[in-house]
Scaffold this active site. Structure first.
Site, short mmCIF file in Angstrom:
data_model
loop_
_atom_site.label_atom_id
_atom_site.label_comp_id
_atom_site.label_asym_id
_atom_site.label_seq_id
_atom_site.Cartn_x
_atom_site.Cartn_y
_atom_site.Cartn_z
CE LYS A 187 0.02 36.05 13.64
NZ LYS A 187 0.32 36.93 14.79
CE1 TYR A 194 -1.34 32.52 12.85
CE2 TYR A 194 0.19 31.51 11.31
CZ TYR A 194 -0.05 32.22 12.47
OH TYR A 194 1.01 32.62 13.24
#
Length: 731
Positions: free
Chosen positions: A249, A245
């Site tokens: 990002k 994750y």
């Protein structure tokens, strides 16, 4: 930092600033690996694989890719993103107008926690808002808001949306989230698809459609692991993030910053910490862990720092970011900003008001994060190989045990931003919704487990049934006031609204402050009381549950078959009852809830209870009264799978506190012998780590009454009345 997108279908590489054709397969990688880029191999994502592996995880919003994601999703739909709190709305919109932010706005992830609140704020400002999300379009329309179901990863769908609905400002809140350090490749590819490819698609489409401003919601995790404890925007991104994750990002944020100024569109990225508020994933996930009994130890040290961001503070930062891109693009364009509450709280301090406000005990012990690091890594490896998601992960340990505080000075100076609400005020505003969220999570989790119900051959019909309600207090712990509320107020209401035959209330009051004699389940919510009543009223369970709820109690109700194995005066430990109804009984009562192990047949389990532990404990322990309640079926939704509830009265609290008195021993050898005998008998039919015992004070409010001209009361146990109903049993 230049980025390239590789179109695997056509076999050519195209800079991100250029228009990219339809993607059947997308590869994303940093163009210059020598820069501070994540160490990540080529990420190959096919659209079909994402739809097959992630399902709704690619949805704009907060799909956690966790086994309990349905809990957060349901709560986001029912609780989060509602009308903005009137107290905070003027602060969020202060000194802002539609002309500053953009009269035509697009919000991706509009059905997510952040997106819905942002849509509400823009609508109040008077902006024309296009709310895009992959989730279904909500029923009902808000003036000035047009909802569209759009997958941000599909270029054609995004182009068509912007062609029919041209906008000035794009707020890109869509994304997928996971707290797993190591995940199966399908989940990691889904994260890359939604967070990286989706962002690149939106950037290219917005630029082609003539949008002037692009505001991206990133995360503070992109810089975790940087140098120093006081982080600001000058610290480079983490070189080796722990999870997919964060890597996704990082890629997406770099793409947004590199697109600044291309085609006349200005961009910036905001880095919030844990976003919280009513219905937010941070609160709902913590409450889910609390209800599951997993909040039994503090993790980390007392001087750890836990950064958070209130939802309304983030919404104001998004609006101010768009405004600065309009009136001062040379200052805000291509910049990143940390957005936090700017308060130094440790996890223990931050979550303590939520725990105590719901009546749970605060953990007394603490575990060092470094002790748990190998455990978390092992769980992640199992999940990576296809096992269950890790209950404890390295990213979570990093957040809970770090000493990193993010500086928001840059946002204060360049954006003119300041936190909208403090942690203390935010928790106070959250208190009104906290119990509602707690009840909703309990209902969702209870729907996943089968409630206990006695087999058909063990059921029977009683014209005057008995109900037992296990009670939890929603108010702050106050034993003295709790007794008044439960005995006086609830007891009076029950006698007023129901035809009560018998009624007694056990309450965890100031006179029963005794530690449980059995192993209390770690992290379990303490039982505040027990309500026993017999009534012929047909809708009694619903009425009792409503009365308890109106007085600030959560409750789980059961229809039971009850019998008094020993009553006051049946042995030498107490004289016959000679006090009036409504007067607290002398001594204390130990209320125990237990489940039936799945390994045992029902009749074997019942025989071990009634003909094993009951006579043995009667011969050893100094009980003055012993009431057995065999659960027949639950009468409230979400009731835990309790199979038996017993009430054991003792002459005094000292008879529970002192092991020699509790086990009826006059010497150490006899104490050991009696403890071993009872432990052996109990473990034959119960899991001692699933037993929950609470010491309370008993008050009998109605002991006898008359129904149809006959006097009724609690039946006395004969020793074989229960087995007489079971197959193969006689007498």
């Amino acid at each position: 930092m230049a980025w390239r997108l590789h179109d695997g279908h056509r076999g050519r590489r195209t800079p991100l600033r250029m228009s990219v054709g339809p993607w059947d397969e997308v590869r994303a990688a940093p163009a210059h690996p020598q820069h501070h880029a994540p160490r990540h191999r080529w990420c190959v994502v096919t659209r079909r694989a994402v739809e097959r592996s992630s399902g709704s995880a690619g949805r704009a919003g907060l799909g956690m890719l966790q086994p309990d994601s349905a809990v957060g999703d349901r709560l986001h739909r029912s609780l989060g993103g509602g009308p903005m709190t009137d107290v905070l709305l003027p602060r969020v919109l202060a000194d802002l107008s539609a002309e500053h932010v953009g009269t035509r706005c697009l919000v991706t992830g509009a059905r997510g926690f952040i997106g819905r609140r942002l849509v509400d704020a823009l609508a109040v400002l008077g902006c024309s808002v296009v709310a895009a999300d992959i989730a279904r379009i909500p029923q009902g329309q808000t003036p000035g808001v047009t909802h569209k179901k759009v997958d941000v990863c599909k270029r054609r769908a995004v182009d068509e949306l912007l062609a029919f609905h041209p906008v000035d400002t794009v707020f890109h809140c869509a994304g997928s989230m996971s707290v797993q350090g190591m995940s199966p490749p399908t989940i990691e590819r889904a994260l890359m698809q939604v967070n990286v490819v989706g962002t690149a698609t939106m950037l290219a489409a917005a630029r082609r459609a003539g949008a002037k401003r692009f505001v991206f919601v990133s995360t503070h995790q992109v810089a975790l692991g940087g140098a120093g404890n006081a982080l600001d925007e000058s610290v480079p991104m983490a070189r080796a993030p722990l999870d997919a994750y964060t890597r996704s990002k990082q890629y997406a944020e770099r793409a947004v910053l590199e697109a600044d100024g291309v085609g006349g569109m200005r961009t910036l990225a905001l880095r919030p910490a844990g976003v919280w508020g009513a219905g937010g994933m941070m609160i709902t996930a913590f409450l889910a862990q609390l209800i599951a009994g997993r909040f039994a130890r503090w993790i980390g040290c007392r001087n750890d720092v836990f950064d958070t961001t209130h939802l309304d503070s983030l919404v104001r930062a998004l609006l101010l970011g768009a405004a600065r891109l309009c009136d001062a693009p040379q200052v805000a364009g291509g910049q990143t900003y940390f957005i936090t509450d700017d308060e130094r709280y440790g996890p223990m301090e931050w979550f303590a008001p939520l725990v105590t406000g719901l009546g749970y005990p605060l953990p007394r012990r603490r575990l060092r994060a470094r002790w748990l690091w190998p455990v978390a890594w092992s769980m992640e490896v199992v999940h990576r190989l296809g096992g269950a998601p890790a209950a404890l992960t390295r990213p979570v340990l990093t957040k809970l045990s770090g000493m990193i505080h993010h500086s928001v000075d840059k946002a204060r100076v360049e954006l003119g931003w300041a936190p909208v609400v403090s942690r203390d005020e935010g928790v106070q505003l959250l208190a009104s919704d906290l119990h509602r969220i707690h009840a909703e999570i309990r209902a969702v989790q209870a729907a996943k487990q089968l409630p206990f119900r006695a087999p058909d051959f063990a059921l029977f019909h009683d014209p005057v049934p008995k109900f037992v309600f296990v009670v939890w207090d929603r108010a702050a712990p106050d034993p003295a006031r709790r007794r008044s509320r439960l005995v006086d107020q609830v007891g009076t209401a029950l006698r007023t609204h129901l035809a009560v035959v018998t009624l007694s209330v056990d309450v965890d009051g100031p006179n029963s402050r005794v530690r449980s004699p059995s192993p209390f389940p770690l992290g379990a919510r303490p039982v505040a009381g027990l309500v026993n009543l017999r009534t012929p009223t047909t809708d009694a369970p619903a009425r009792v549950h409503r009365i308890l709820s109106e007085h600030g109690f959560d409750a789980a109700g059961y229809r039971v078959e009850s019998s008094i194995y020993r009553d006051y005066g049946d042995n030498a430990h107490a004289p016959p009852r000679d006090w009036a109804d409504g007067v607290a009984s002398p001594g204390v009562v130990a209320v125990t809830l237990f489940e039936k192990p799945s390994r045992m047949a029902y009749d074997d389990w019942l025989s071990a209870w009634h003909h094993g532990i009951s006579p043995l404990s009667e011969a050893i322990q100094p009980r003055t009264r012993y009431v057995r309640n065999r659960v027949l079926e639950p009468v409230t939704v979400g009731a835990p799978p309790v199979a038996g509830i017993v009430e054991e009265c003792f002459p005094s609290a000292d008879h529970v506190r002192d092991p020699r008195k509790f086990y009826g021993a006059d010497s150490i050898p006899s104490l050991v012998k009696n403890m071993a005998r009872i432990l052996w008998s109990v473990t034959r039919f119960l899991n001692i780590f699933r037993i929950q015992t609470t010491v309370m004070t008993e008050t009998i409010l109605v002991s006898t009454s008359h129904v149809d001209g006959r006097q009724t009361g609690e039946p006395r146990a004969t020793g074989r009345e229960h087995l007489a109903r079971l197959p193969g049993q006689n007498g």
